[in-house]
Write a protein that holds these residues in place. Structure first.
Motif, PDB file in Angstrom:
ATOM      1  N   LEU A 109     126.422  37.857 118.724  1.00  0.00           N
ATOM      2  CA  LEU A 109     125.842  37.103 117.615  1.00  0.00           C
ATOM      3  C   LEU A 109     126.927  36.492 116.739  1.00  0.00           C
ATOM      4  CD1 LEU A 109     123.129  39.669 116.442  1.00  0.00           C
ATOM      5  CD2 LEU A 109     122.782  37.659 117.898  1.00  0.00           C
ATOM      6  N   ASN A 110     126.703  35.266 116.295  1.00  0.00           N
ATOM      7  CA  ASN A 110     127.583  34.596 115.337  1.00  0.00           C
ATOM      8  C   ASN A 110     126.752  33.878 114.286  1.00  0.00           C
ATOM      9  OD1 ASN A 110     130.478  33.261 117.197  1.00  0.00           O
ATOM     10  ND2 ASN A 110     129.868  35.354 116.764  1.00  0.00           N
ATOM     11  N   VAL A 111     127.274  33.840 113.078  1.00  0.00           N
ATOM     12  CA  VAL A 111     126.797  32.923 112.045  1.00  0.00           C
ATOM     13  C   VAL A 111     127.982  32.050 111.662  1.00  0.00           C
ATOM     14  CG1 VAL A 111     125.882  32.668 109.712  1.00  0.00           C
ATOM     15  CG2 VAL A 111     125.072  34.532 111.167  1.00  0.00           C
ATOM     16  N   ARG A 112     127.763  30.730 111.625  1.00  0.00           N
ATOM     17  CA  ARG A 112     128.826  29.782 111.308  1.00  0.00           C
ATOM     18  C   ARG A 112     128.341  28.767 110.278  1.00  0.00           C
ATOM     19  NH1 ARG A 112     133.133  29.945 114.831  1.00  0.00           N
ATOM     20  NH2 ARG A 112     132.891  31.407 116.573  1.00  0.00           N
ATOM     21  N   GLU A 113     129.296  28.122 109.607  1.00  0.00           N
ATOM     22  CA  GLU A 113     128.938  27.116 108.603  1.00  0.00           C
ATOM     23  C   GLU A 113     130.052  26.072 108.529  1.00  0.00           C
ATOM     24  OE1 GLU A 113     126.868  27.249 104.311  1.00  0.00           O
ATOM     25  OE2 GLU A 113     128.822  28.227 104.385  1.00  0.00           O
ATOM     26  N   VAL A 114     129.725  24.835 108.830  1.00  0.00           N
ATOM     27  CA  VAL A 114     130.716  23.750 108.801  1.00  0.00           C
ATOM     28  C   VAL A 114     131.337  23.620 107.414  1.00  0.00           C
ATOM     29  CG1 VAL A 114     131.057  21.279 109.061  1.00  0.00           C
ATOM     30  CG2 VAL A 114     129.649  22.507 110.702  1.00  0.00           C
ATOM     31  N   ALA A 115     130.515  23.780 106.372  1.00  0.00           N
ATOM     32  CA  ALA A 115     131.023  23.654 105.005  1.00  0.00           C
ATOM     33  C   ALA A 115     132.072  24.715 104.695  1.00  0.00           C
ATOM     34  CB  ALA A 115     129.873  23.749 104.004  1.00  0.00           C
ATOM     35  N   LEU A 116     131.996  25.859 105.355  1.00  0.00           N
ATOM     36  CA  LEU A 116     132.978  26.918 105.126  1.00  0.00           C
ATOM     37  C   LEU A 116     134.347  26.490 105.641  1.00  0.00           C
ATOM     38  CD1 LEU A 116     133.734  29.759 104.225  1.00  0.00           C
ATOM     39  CD2 LEU A 116     132.864  30.615 106.423  1.00  0.00           C
ATOM     40  N   ARG A 117     134.370  25.804 106.779  1.00  0.00           N
ATOM     41  CA  ARG A 117     135.655  25.292 107.277  1.00  0.00           C
ATOM     42  C   ARG A 117     136.300  24.359 106.245  1.00  0.00           C
ATOM     43  NH1 ARG A 117     137.905  24.073 112.438  1.00  0.00           N
ATOM     44  NH2 ARG A 117     135.942  24.606 113.496  1.00  0.00           N
ATOM     45  N   SER A 118     135.492  23.475 105.664  1.00  0.00           N
ATOM     46  CA  SER A 118     136.017  22.551 104.658  1.00  0.00           C
ATOM     47  C   SER A 118     136.541  23.308 103.449  1.00  0.00           C
ATOM     48  CB  SER A 118     134.928  21.558 104.235  1.00  0.00           C
ATOM     49  OG  SER A 118     134.494  20.781 105.332  1.00  0.00           O
ATOM     50  N   TRP A 119     135.814  24.333 103.029  1.00  0.00           N
ATOM     51  CA  TRP A 119     136.256  25.132 101.885  1.00  0.00           C
ATOM     52  C   TRP A 119     137.565  25.832 102.209  1.00  0.00           C
ATOM     53  CZ3 TRP A 119     137.336  30.277 101.056  1.00  0.00           C
ATOM     54  CH2 TRP A 119     137.445  30.686  99.715  1.00  0.00           C
ATOM     55  N   ARG A 120     137.693  26.365 103.402  1.00  0.00           N
ATOM     56  CA  ARG A 120     138.939  27.024 103.805  1.00  0.00           C
ATOM     57  C   ARG A 120     140.105  26.038 103.822  1.00  0.00           C
ATOM     58  NH1 ARG A 120     135.672  30.592 108.169  1.00  0.00           N
ATOM     59  NH2 ARG A 120     135.660  32.559 107.001  1.00  0.00           N
ATOM     60  N   GLY A 177     129.965  38.068 112.757  1.00  0.00           N
ATOM     61  CA  GLY A 177     129.455  38.206 114.109  1.00  0.00           C
ATOM     62  C   GLY A 177     129.844  39.529 114.732  1.00  0.00           C
ATOM     63  N   HIS A 178     129.052  39.949 115.719  1.00  0.00           N
ATOM     64  CA  HIS A 178     129.341  41.151 116.490  1.00  0.00           C
ATOM     65  C   HIS A 178     128.431  41.187 117.708  1.00  0.00           C
ATOM     66  CE1 HIS A 178     125.671  43.045 114.960  1.00  0.00           C
ATOM     67  NE2 HIS A 178     126.076  42.879 113.718  1.00  0.00           N
ATOM     68  N   LEU A 179     128.591  42.197 118.548  1.00  0.00           N
ATOM     69  CA  LEU A 179     127.740  42.332 119.726  1.00  0.00           C
ATOM     70  C   LEU A 179     126.271  42.397 119.317  1.00  0.00           C
ATOM     71  CD1 LEU A 179     129.764  44.968 121.782  1.00  0.00           C
ATOM     72  CD2 LEU A 179     129.532  42.522 122.285  1.00  0.00           C
ATOM     73  N   LEU A 180     125.419  41.695 120.049  1.00  0.00           N
ATOM     74  CA  LEU A 180     123.992  41.670 119.717  1.00  0.00           C
ATOM     75  C   LEU A 180     123.377  43.067 119.754  1.00  0.00           C
ATOM     76  CD1 LEU A 180     121.358  39.085 120.803  1.00  0.00           C
ATOM     77  CD2 LEU A 180     120.881  41.498 121.156  1.00  0.00           C
ATOM     78  N   GLY A 181     123.844  43.906 120.656  1.00  0.00           N
ATOM     79  CA  GLY A 181     123.276  45.248 120.774  1.00  0.00           C
ATOM     80  C   GLY A 181     123.283  46.030 119.480  1.00  0.00           C
ATOM     81  N   TYR A 182     124.287  45.819 118.636  1.00  0.00           N
ATOM     82  CA  TYR A 182     124.360  46.538 117.370  1.00  0.00           C
ATOM     83  C   TYR A 182     123.248  46.136 116.403  1.00  0.00           C
ATOM     84  CZ  TYR A 182     129.037  48.076 118.786  1.00  0.00           C
ATOM     85  OH  TYR A 182     130.105  48.635 119.442  1.00  0.00           O
ATOM     86  N   ALA A 183     122.591  45.008 116.674  1.00  0.00           N
ATOM     87  CA  ALA A 183     121.505  44.540 115.803  1.00  0.00           C
ATOM     88  C   ALA A 183     120.129  44.913 116.331  1.00  0.00           C
ATOM     89  CB  ALA A 183     121.586  43.015 115.657  1.00  0.00           C
ATOM     90  N   SER A 184     120.066  45.646 117.438  1.00  0.00           N
ATOM     91  CA  SER A 184     118.801  45.837 118.157  1.00  0.00           C
ATOM     92  C   SER A 184     117.955  47.005 117.681  1.00  0.00           C
ATOM     93  CB  SER A 184     119.097  46.045 119.653  1.00  0.00           C
ATOM     94  OG  SER A 184     119.783  47.268 119.849  1.00  0.00           O
TER      95      SER A 184
END
Length: 231
Positions: A69-80, A97-104
């Motif tokens: 699993l990942n969460v991403r944000e284009v605006a975060l790249r610009s802020w960085r 992000g992390h392995l999906l299994g940990y969220a199951s």
């Protein structure tokens, strides 16, 4: 290619991804064949499920996939990019992000999932759809709530995503980009409380940041460096 007719591992995985894309379409996800991932846009955030083939896959012997699993944000790249002296490398759009299994876990009746819970065995053509359907059920019951928590600055601090992300520094940078330095401190406190032995490394990172020295240590040291730079 039909799910039950595919033979080569690559074809099986492509058919499985297309099947999941259709099944999860009502939740906004689409299958991206070239990068082998499920993806949707929610506001400024991108939610991703990466599908990874096992190295030992062999036609007629074993065909298995893992998921991340990942969460991403284009605006975060610009802020960085605008805050290069305060952020870690590489400069990208990664939130958490992390392995999906940990969220199951919610789907299995408990809070915490195991890494292997995100794997799917697609070896037997007769069982592929059944196993993918079970995965989709788990996804609706457990992974969609994970994405909800991981997309909310207030909730991510105490969430499974926050606890298991493979880059805590990226998460606190996202909080800072959302003008929530108060939550940066809350997250650091939670991390130290649930990570015995991390305090010394965290303090080394803080000292390096205060001395203007780049971070080169472990995750806890990196988090200490980031918190000192961001708050």
């Amino acid at each position: 290619m039909d799910l039950d007719a595919a033979v080569r591992p690559a074809d099986v995985i492509a058919a499985a991804g297309a099947w999941l894309g259709a099944e999860l379409a009502p939740s906004g996800f689409v299958w991206v064949p070239r990068s082998k991932r499920l993806q949707r846009q929610v506001g400024t955030l991108v939610h991703q499920v990466h599908v990874q083939a096992y190295r030992g896959n062999r036609a007629g012997q074993a065909i298995r996939i893992g998921t991340m699993l990942n969460v991403r944000e284009v605006a975060l790249r610009s802020w960085r990019e605008a805050n290069l002296g305060r952020v870690m490398e590489p400069v990208d759009d990664f939130v958490c992000g992390h392995l999906l299994g940990y969220a199951s876990g919610r789907s299995n009746g408990y809070v915490y999932g195991d890494a292997k819970d995100g794997d799917v065995d697609l070896t037997d053509p007769a069982q592929r759809e059944m196993r993918l359907r079970a995965f989709a059920t788990m996804f609706h019951e457990a992974v969609l709530p994970w994405f909800d928590e991981a997309s909310d600055p207030e909730r991510i601090v105490g969430s499974r995503a926050g606890d298991y992300t493979n880059n805590p520094s990226a998460l606190v940078e996202w909080l800072a980009s959302r003008d929530r330095p108060d939550l940066v401190g809350d997250y650091a406190d939670r991390y130290l409380a649930r990570t015995p032995g991390a305090q010394a490394s965290f303090e080394r990172g803080t000292a390096r940041a205060e001395a203007g020295v780049p971070h080169k240590g472990d995750i806890a040291e990196g988090l200490g460096w980031s918190v000192a730079r961001l708050c």
